[in-house]
Design an enzyme around this catalytic site. Sequence first.
Site, short mmCIF file in Angstrom:
data_model
loop_
_atom_site.label_atom_id
_atom_site.label_comp_id
_atom_site.label_asym_id
_atom_site.label_seq_id
_atom_site.Cartn_x
_atom_site.Cartn_y
_atom_site.Cartn_z
N GLU A 165 0.83 -1.21 0.00
CA GLU A 165 0.00 0.00 0.00
C GLU A 165 0.86 1.26 0.00
OE1 GLU A 165 -3.62 2.07 2.56
OE2 GLU A 165 -2.10 0.89 3.61
N GLU A 203 -11.74 2.52 5.82
CA GLU A 203 -10.65 2.96 6.69
C GLU A 203 -10.76 4.47 6.92
OE1 GLU A 203 -6.07 1.64 7.27
OE2 GLU A 203 -6.49 2.76 5.45
#
Length: 258
Positions: free
Chosen positions: A141, A238
């Site tokens: 990520e 998130e």
Amino acid sequence: MPVFAANLTMMFNEWSFLDRFDAATEAGFTAVEYLFPYEAPPEVIADRLARNNLQQALFNLPPGEWAAGERGIAALPGRFDGLKADVEQALDYAAATGVKRLHLMAGLADPSDPEAASCYRRSVAYTAERLADKGIDLLLEPINARNMPGYFLNDFGAAERLITELGLANVKLQFDIYHRQIMHGDVAMALRRLLPITGHIQIASVPSRHEPDDEELNYPYLFAEIDRLGYGGFVGCEYTPRGRTLDGLNWFKPFARS
């Protein structure tokens, strides 16, 4: 229709960690993710997932000394033995929870440092091999420098190049739309181009990282685009709620489990 995973590190903080599994289920979620599970025994987390009929979408491998400021060790010289132990610990939790994707944090290091780049590549290749034996994808990520200054993997192009160069079937991109918008913008076109190597998507408003129903991104359009592109994975929520978690879930109600 996207399958949304509640992020239990950032959402449902009105409950203790283990009780967030129950709260997410009652709110209509069918999947969960979080940063780290390691403070609870794997069998306890497995029980919470089973009794709520929840899927475990994602969690991170151990990040080093988080409380001391570390944000992963994969790119840090001299930490490879520690990384190997961390992989085994994560696999114990993966076996208990049934998770099929794990995120490896790179750590705080200069992306232009050849030694850090070599360490990171070695760590990714090793971790991917161990996870492949268990049928698990390894996710990388890119994280923006505003939220995590000094993070090694701070560019989508760098992640794409590494994934392509390694050519390992289980190494995939964790496409966090919030980070993408801050770093590069052009979210929809990037989704179209990068979806073949994407293993997980995450969402939040920009710039405040709240519920995906306000500010500068048109999430209804992006959700429709994700569907149109045929994405079959999870979409992780998130984000930090503006207030109480349940008060901010109007955006989610059309997708909730009835």
